[in-house]
Design an enzyme around this catalytic site. Structure first.
Site, PDB file in Angstrom:
ATOM      1  N   GLY A 122     -10.497   4.377  19.423  1.00  0.00           N
ATOM      2  CA  GLY A 122      -9.088   4.106  18.979  1.00  0.00           C
ATOM      3  C   GLY A 122      -8.673   2.996  17.906  1.00  0.00           C
ATOM      4  N   ASN A 162     -13.862  -0.568  32.888  1.00  0.00           N
ATOM      5  CA  ASN A 162     -14.263  -1.144  31.426  1.00  0.00           C
ATOM      6  C   ASN A 162     -12.883  -1.920  30.969  1.00  0.00           C
ATOM      7  OD1 ASN A 162     -12.637  -0.058  28.725  1.00  0.00           O
ATOM      8  ND2 ASN A 162     -12.630   1.712  30.212  1.00  0.00           N
ATOM      9  N   CYS A 167      -3.606   2.340  26.695  1.00  0.00           N
ATOM     10  CA  CYS A 167      -4.798   1.381  26.709  1.00  0.00           C
ATOM     11  C   CYS A 167      -4.288   0.101  27.763  1.00  0.00           C
ATOM     12  CB  CYS A 167      -5.201   0.624  25.591  1.00  0.00           C
ATOM     13  SG  CYS A 167      -6.708  -0.516  26.007  1.00  0.00           S
TER      14      CYS A 167
END
Lengths: 304, 250
Positions: free
Chosen positions: A46, A69, A130
């Site tokens: 990204g 993560n 995200c």
């Protein structure tokens, strides 16, 4: 001859096996092991307008059949991608797709425009999912309105095919998928990671520097299969399925659920060769069952 | 870097919970340098999903050797594999120690002896004098002290319980002056490196630190294993594991 090619709107992949953004760096990290041209597509790390330092470590924690993560979109920025990372892929065959993440519609547009004439790029994945950044990211992807607006704005600012990556951390992912479709996406990809947390019981502190993170790996596969199944019957554009794909059997499950292509993320860490093994397994499965095209797999559950 | 499924030649529990593994890996052994690591797959199935990184402890002819301590699920599984079985390893990975051609001071804490043992072996071949400082909690946490004693010109041992060598911490027994005449290399727990960095900084000299961290990809792709440095976050896997003590923020 089995037909493995798939069409994702205006984008055609030679086969349906791709590697997910975040797991494969900028496309060159695994070059010593095999050629990326063997894959259907490589989704690059990204990218944001400016370089980002990412989150405080620790950034990863292993969990049952998976991992959390919280990288926080550490990346080289659009300039770094254009000046260093994409030139490093010059002469290397493959279908490379940029993943873009902005904190505002303007930033998404800015990155999309900058990528318009980038060499070696076949498409753009719009990251509205995200879970590890404070601004943007998932905050957009939980809103159908924002997802549609960003998709439409990116659509207008690029001639490249666009794929919108969806978050599973919503009440009804079909609403968001419909918004991406309405905004003009060529395809959607799902699922990004599930929001999660792990705590060190000795130190009595969160295990991640960011406190929370995104859960990926085989542990989330049934959640992903369900979401791919429900989204693929809610929209007309193709779905790239991901979430815990580790073996070819896992991949077949996603195709049956309605995915046109699949993406491998966490499993690449366990076995960098897994994408090739999965591709081989898919091919053998189709041959063994006399199915002449991968496209037919999505038809089996249609009537249910 | 290579990825191979190869044969386990030998396993040896050198101290309770400490294992030496020898793998048949000619190509990797040939190209390995002290400070580099291999990324080892510990499970065939979906759990544990991540590989485990281990410093290369020695590399000779066709053999590549690692040393590890059983600390959790992954290392427990690895400790159960037997000679003759297959293992999936990737490597060598990472920035190695830069060997300077002057007398060396090697400072190891516990399992941190692994890359420094490899380094001492290479220094012996290069006729570089080695002073080895090796500390741990107890004699049972000094897995390679006899092997190190056999190759280092000088070995100084400390244990926190006094079961071998001098009682105390290794950073308490270092030479008074670690001058520019020595090249200093270290690997050990963060507390040791922290104390050592203070000593080094006070004397105005730098060392090479080998760091460890949990890793996912091990090839620089995922940004999961970063450590703080004066120039921002750096990946331990490929920017390290060896860093200058001047750069790391511990």
């Amino acid at each position: 001859m089995t037909d493995l090619s798939v069409k994702l709107g205006r984008l055609t992949l030679k086969n349906p096996v791709t590697v997910a953004s975040g797991a494969y760096g900028y496309g060159a990290e695994y070059l010593t092991l095999y050629a990326p041209s063997l894959l259907g597509a490589v989704f690059l790390k990204g990218i944001t307008p400016k370089p980002r330092a990412g989150n405080q470590p620790p950034r990863i924690v292993e969990t049952p059949a998976g991992m959390l993560n919280a990288i926080g979109l550490q990346n080289v920025g659009i300039e770094g991608l254009l000046k260093d990372k994409l030139p490093a892929l010059q002469g290397i065959e493959g279908c490379f797709i940029a993943n873009i993440a902005g904190e505002s519609i303007d930033e998404f547009v800015q990155i999309a425009e900058a990528l318009e004439n980038a060499p070696n790029l076949s498409g753009i994945e719009v990251n509205v999912s995200c879970p590890n950044v404070r601004k943007g990211g998932m905050a957009f992807g939980v809103s159908a309105k924002a997802t549609e607006a960003i998709t439409r704005a990116v659509r207008k600012s690029t001639s490249l095919p666009i794929i919108v990556k969806l978050t599973p951390n919503v009440t009804d992912i079909r609403e968001i998928a419909r918004a991406a479709e309405a905004g003009g996406a060529d395809a959607v990809s799902l699922i990004n990671t599930l929001l999660g947390m792990a705590i060190d019981i000795e130190k009595r502190r969160p295990l991640l520097g960011n406190i929370t993170g995104g859960l990926s790996g085989p542990a989330i596969r049934p959640v992903a299969v369900n979401m791919v199944w429900s989204v693929s019957r809610a929209i007309k554009i193709p779905v790239i399925g991901m979430g815990g794909v580790r073996t070819w059997e896992d991949a077949i499950e996603f195709f049956l659920a309605g995915a046109s292509a699949i993406s491998i993320g966490t499993a690449v860490f366990q076995d960098p060769l897994s994408p090739l093994k999965i591709l081989d397994g898919i091919q053998k499965y189709l041959e063994k069952n006399s199915i002449d095209s991968i496209k037919h797999l999505s038809e089996y559950l249609k009537k249910d | 870097m290579n990825l191979v499924t190869t044969e386990i030649l030998k396993t040896n529990e050198v101290k309770p919970g400490y294992f030496l593994h020898d793998y048949n890996a000619p190509l990797m052994a040939k190209t390995s340098e002290p400070g580099q690591f291999i990324h080892v797959r510990v499970a065939a199935g979906p759990h544990p999903i991540l590989r485990r990184p281990f410093s290369i402890c020695s590399a000779k002819e066709d053999r590549l050797q690692i040393l590890f301590r059983v600390v959790g699920e992954g290392t427990h599984l690895l400790s159960k594999v037997m000679p003759g079985e297959k293992i999936d390893i990737m490597g060598p990975i990472g920035t190695p120690f830069k060997i300077e051609h002057k007398p060396a001071v090697l400072i190891a804490g516990g399992i941190g002896c692994a890359p420094l043992y490899f380094l001492a072996l290479r220094m012996k071949e290069a006729n570089i004098p080695v002073r080895f400082y090796y500390g741990a909690r107890s004699v049972s946490d000094l897995p390679l002290h006899e092997e190190i004693n056999a190759i280092a010109g000088e070995l100084n041992i400390t244990t926190e319980d006094g079961s071998l060598g001098k009682k105390g911490l290794i950073t308490d027994v270092l030479p008074d002056r670690l001058t520019q005449d020595f090249a200093v290399y270290a690997c050990g727990p963060e507390t040791m490196l922290h104390a050592l960095k203070k000593i080094l900084d006070a004397q105005g000299i730098s060392a090479q630190f080998s760091l460890e961290n949990r890793m996912a990809c091990g090839v620089g792709a995922c940004m999961g294993c970063v450590t703080r440095t004066i120039s921002g976050f750096k990946r331990v896997c490929v920017d390290g594991p060896v860093f200058s003590s001047d750069d790391v923020v511990i």
